[in-house]
Design a protein around this motif. Structure first.
Motif, mmCIF file in Angstrom:
data_model
loop_
_atom_site.group_PDB
_atom_site.id
_atom_site.type_symbol
_atom_site.label_atom_id
_atom_site.label_comp_id
_atom_site.label_asym_id
_atom_site.label_seq_id
_atom_site.Cartn_x
_atom_site.Cartn_y
_atom_site.Cartn_z
ATOM 1 N N LEU A 22 0.667 -1.053 -0.161
ATOM 2 C CA LEU A 22 -0.061 -0.035 0.100
ATOM 3 C C LEU A 22 0.791 1.151 -0.204
ATOM 4 O O LEU A 22 0.448 2.243 -0.240
ATOM 5 C CB LEU A 22 -0.740 0.013 1.235
ATOM 6 N N GLU A 23 2.128 1.274 0.490
ATOM 7 C CA GLU A 23 2.958 2.372 0.459
ATOM 8 C C GLU A 23 3.109 2.904 -0.892
ATOM 9 O O GLU A 23 3.214 4.200 -0.637
ATOM 10 C CB GLU A 23 4.258 1.909 1.166
ATOM 11 N N SER A 24 3.128 2.188 -1.895
ATOM 12 C CA SER A 24 3.225 2.864 -3.372
ATOM 13 C C SER A 24 2.150 3.793 -3.536
ATOM 14 O O SER A 24 2.462 5.052 -4.073
ATOM 15 C CB SER A 24 3.366 1.777 -4.412
ATOM 16 N N ARG A 25 0.846 3.440 -3.060
ATOM 17 C CA ARG A 25 -0.285 4.279 -3.338
ATOM 18 C C ARG A 25 -0.165 5.724 -2.413
ATOM 19 O O ARG A 25 -0.418 6.740 -2.837
ATOM 20 C CB ARG A 25 -1.562 3.704 -3.128
ATOM 21 N N CYS A 26 0.082 5.372 -1.209
ATOM 22 C CA CYS A 26 0.266 6.482 -0.074
ATOM 23 C C CYS A 26 1.461 7.350 -0.409
ATOM 24 O O CYS A 26 1.497 8.592 -0.161
ATOM 25 C CB CYS A 26 0.612 5.900 1.258
ATOM 26 N N ALA A 27 2.487 7.139 -1.263
ATOM 27 C CA ALA A 27 3.199 8.025 -1.448
ATOM 28 C C ALA A 27 3.173 9.028 -2.401
ATOM 29 O O ALA A 27 3.578 10.141 -2.540
ATOM 30 C CB ALA A 27 4.598 7.137 -2.344
ATOM 31 N N SER A 28 2.084 8.947 -3.434
ATOM 32 C CA SER A 28 1.462 9.982 -4.009
ATOM 33 C C SER A 28 0.747 10.882 -3.461
ATOM 34 O O SER A 28 0.333 11.928 -3.766
ATOM 35 C CB SER A 28 0.530 9.382 -5.152
ATOM 36 N N GLY A 29 0.593 10.779 -1.931
ATOM 37 C CA GLY A 29 0.208 11.852 -1.252
ATOM 38 C C GLY A 29 -1.327 11.739 -0.751
ATOM 39 O O GLY A 29 -2.112 10.876 -1.542
ATOM 40 N N GLY A 30 -1.881 12.505 0.232
ATOM 41 C CA GLY A 30 -3.208 12.222 0.784
ATOM 42 C C GLY A 30 -3.774 11.222 1.416
ATOM 43 O O GLY A 30 -4.613 11.078 2.007
ATOM 44 N N VAL A 31 -2.628 10.274 1.743
ATOM 45 C CA VAL A 31 -2.893 9.123 2.558
ATOM 46 C C VAL A 31 -1.867 8.608 3.524
ATOM 47 O O VAL A 31 -0.590 8.639 3.146
ATOM 48 C CB VAL A 31 -3.331 7.927 1.542
ATOM 49 N N THR A 32 -2.217 8.518 4.654
ATOM 50 C CA THR A 32 -1.351 8.055 5.847
ATOM 51 C C THR A 32 -1.792 6.707 6.084
ATOM 52 O O THR A 32 -2.910 6.472 6.215
ATOM 53 C CB THR A 32 -1.381 9.082 7.277
ATOM 54 N N LEU A 33 -0.534 5.822 6.308
ATOM 55 C CA LEU A 33 -0.653 4.276 6.737
ATOM 56 C C LEU A 33 -0.376 4.261 8.054
ATOM 57 O O LEU A 33 0.659 4.749 8.688
ATOM 58 C CB LEU A 33 0.154 3.597 5.802
ATOM 59 N N GLN A 34 -1.217 3.677 8.695
ATOM 60 C CA GLN A 34 -1.067 3.075 10.211
ATOM 61 C C GLN A 34 -1.147 1.577 10.245
ATOM 62 O O GLN A 34 -2.141 1.076 9.880
ATOM 63 C CB GLN A 34 -1.800 3.781 11.072
ATOM 64 N N ARG A 35 -0.271 1.118 11.047
ATOM 65 C CA ARG A 35 -0.325 -0.591 11.356
ATOM 66 C C ARG A 35 -0.811 -0.933 12.663
ATOM 67 O O ARG A 35 -0.072 -0.203 13.533
ATOM 68 C CB ARG A 35 1.093 -1.140 10.859
ATOM 69 N N VAL A 36 -1.752 -1.684 13.147
ATOM 70 C CA VAL A 36 -1.875 -2.084 14.326
ATOM 71 C C VAL A 36 -2.178 -3.614 14.468
ATOM 72 O O VAL A 36 -2.515 -4.129 13.623
ATOM 73 C CB VAL A 36 -3.269 -1.589 14.806
ATOM 74 N N GLY A 37 -1.925 -4.056 15.580
ATOM 75 C CA GLY A 37 -1.510 -5.481 15.584
ATOM 76 C C GLY A 37 -2.404 -6.216 16.711
ATOM 77 O O GLY A 37 -2.567 -7.439 16.813
ATOM 78 N N THR A 38 -3.156 -5.373 17.191
ATOM 79 C CA THR A 38 -4.090 -6.021 18.651
ATOM 80 C C THR A 38 -5.462 -5.506 18.360
ATOM 81 O O THR A 38 -5.644 -4.151 17.783
ATOM 82 C CB THR A 38 -3.436 -5.535 19.856
ATOM 83 N N ILE A 39 -6.335 -6.190 18.842
ATOM 84 C CA ILE A 39 -7.829 -5.641 18.756
ATOM 85 C C ILE A 39 -8.016 -4.389 19.747
ATOM 86 O O ILE A 39 -8.532 -3.479 19.315
ATOM 87 C CB ILE A 39 -8.829 -6.778 19.183
ATOM 88 N N PRO A 40 -7.202 -4.346 20.980
ATOM 89 C CA PRO A 40 -7.348 -2.957 21.749
ATOM 90 C C PRO A 40 -6.755 -1.663 21.076
ATOM 91 O O PRO A 40 -7.459 -0.937 20.929
ATOM 92 C CB PRO A 40 -6.725 -3.367 22.893
ATOM 93 N N ASP A 41 -5.760 -2.088 20.255
ATOM 94 C CA ASP A 41 -5.255 -0.805 19.509
ATOM 95 C C ASP A 41 -5.838 -0.743 18.138
ATOM 96 O O ASP A 41 -6.173 0.666 18.138
ATOM 97 C CB ASP A 41 -3.787 -1.295 19.036
ATOM 98 N N LEU A 42 -6.678 -1.528 17.776
ATOM 99 C CA LEU A 42 -7.774 -1.083 16.551
ATOM 100 C C LEU A 42 -8.596 -0.451 17.098
ATOM 101 O O LEU A 42 -9.154 0.839 16.623
ATOM 102 C CB LEU A 42 -8.115 -2.262 16.027
ATOM 103 N N HIS A 43 -9.244 -0.810 18.366
ATOM 104 C CA HIS A 43 -10.649 -0.170 18.959
ATOM 105 C C HIS A 43 -10.078 1.428 19.513
ATOM 106 O O HIS A 43 -10.603 2.212 19.007
ATOM 107 C CB HIS A 43 -10.922 -0.628 20.306
ATOM 108 N N LYS A 44 -8.797 1.457 19.971
ATOM 109 C CA LYS A 44 -8.352 2.900 20.079
ATOM 110 C C LYS A 44 -8.007 3.744 19.069
ATOM 111 O O LYS A 44 -8.583 5.009 18.700
ATOM 112 C CB LYS A 44 -6.869 2.731 20.684
ATOM 113 N N GLN A 45 -7.716 3.181 17.943
ATOM 114 C CA GLN A 45 -7.244 3.768 16.475
ATOM 115 C C GLN A 45 -8.848 4.441 16.032
ATOM 116 O O GLN A 45 -8.812 5.382 15.467
ATOM 117 C CB GLN A 45 -6.677 2.825 15.576
ATOM 118 N N LEU A 46 -9.594 3.427 16.009
ATOM 119 C CA LEU A 46 -11.068 3.832 15.472
ATOM 120 C C LEU A 46 -11.687 4.769 16.267
ATOM 121 O O LEU A 46 -12.570 5.558 15.591
ATOM 122 C CB LEU A 46 -11.837 2.554 15.273
ATOM 123 N N THR A 47 -11.787 4.765 17.523
ATOM 124 C CA THR A 47 -12.331 5.741 18.390
ATOM 125 C C THR A 47 -11.615 7.071 18.647
ATOM 126 O O THR A 47 -12.362 8.250 18.866
ATOM 127 C CB THR A 47 -12.692 5.282 19.741
#
Length: 192
Positions: A22-47
């Protein structure tokens, strides 16, 4: 407007491959990529953050649900709670998970071992769906009433102290709000 794309996968090697694709698409701008590996981290990210798209590997939840004797559909709905407005791209969808995933609202489904071009295509489709979602009318509360505002009728908006003036057609709608909050409801063609 910068879009936040989250990649959720408990398998770090799979997550790294997804992020790299996905980084190739994000390099063109307008998109930031974030990686999460646990369900609590996903909940935190979404809220706590305005997330546009979630790449969600269902294998992370399905295997855990089955190991504990839980219903797969219930497990998926528990993880992606309704308060999240993000478009979901389900990855790693096998026959076993297909029924659970198809019942939900999603932007795209990808099989296990999806190629990089398929991941980028899914991201583009999810971002398009975000744009369509932002073209829907939204509600604002004025002094006198509650109004429905169609983004395609908004010429511009301006703020003064604690008020925002939204120029809709020939009229001006004044609301008590932050301009940044209004920007979250408008399509990307509006800039601050």
């Amino acid at each position: 407007m910068e879009r936040l794309v989250v990649v959720f996968d408990t398998d770090s090697a799979r997550a790294s491959r997804t992020v790299a694709a996905l980084e190739s698409r994000c390099a063109s701008g307008g998109v930031t990529l974030q990686r999460v590996g646990t369900i609590p981290d996903l909940h935190k990210q979404l809220t706590e953050h305005d997330t546009s798209v979630v790449f969600f590997d269902v294998r992370s939840v399905v295997s855990e649900a089955q190991a504990h004797g839980h219903d797969t559909l219930e497990a998926l709905h528990r993880v992606l709670q309704p308060e999240a407005q993000a478009q979901v791209v389900y990855m790693g969808v096998t026959e076993r998970a297909l029924v659970a995933v198809e019942r939900g609202d999603y932007a795209f489904m990808l099989p296990p071992q999806a190629r990089a071009d398929e991941l980028v295509f899914a991201l583009e489709k999810a971002l398009e769906k975000c744009d369509k979602y932002l073209e829907r009318p939204f509600v604002v509360k004025t002094k006198q009433r509650i109004r429905l505002v169609w983004p395609n009728r908004v010429s511009y908006a301006e703020s003064s102290l604690r008020k925002v003036r939204i120029h809709v057609g020939d009229e001006v709608v004044e609301v008590y709000a932050k301009l940044s909050d209004l920007m979250q409801k408008l399509p990307n063609r509006f800039v601050q």
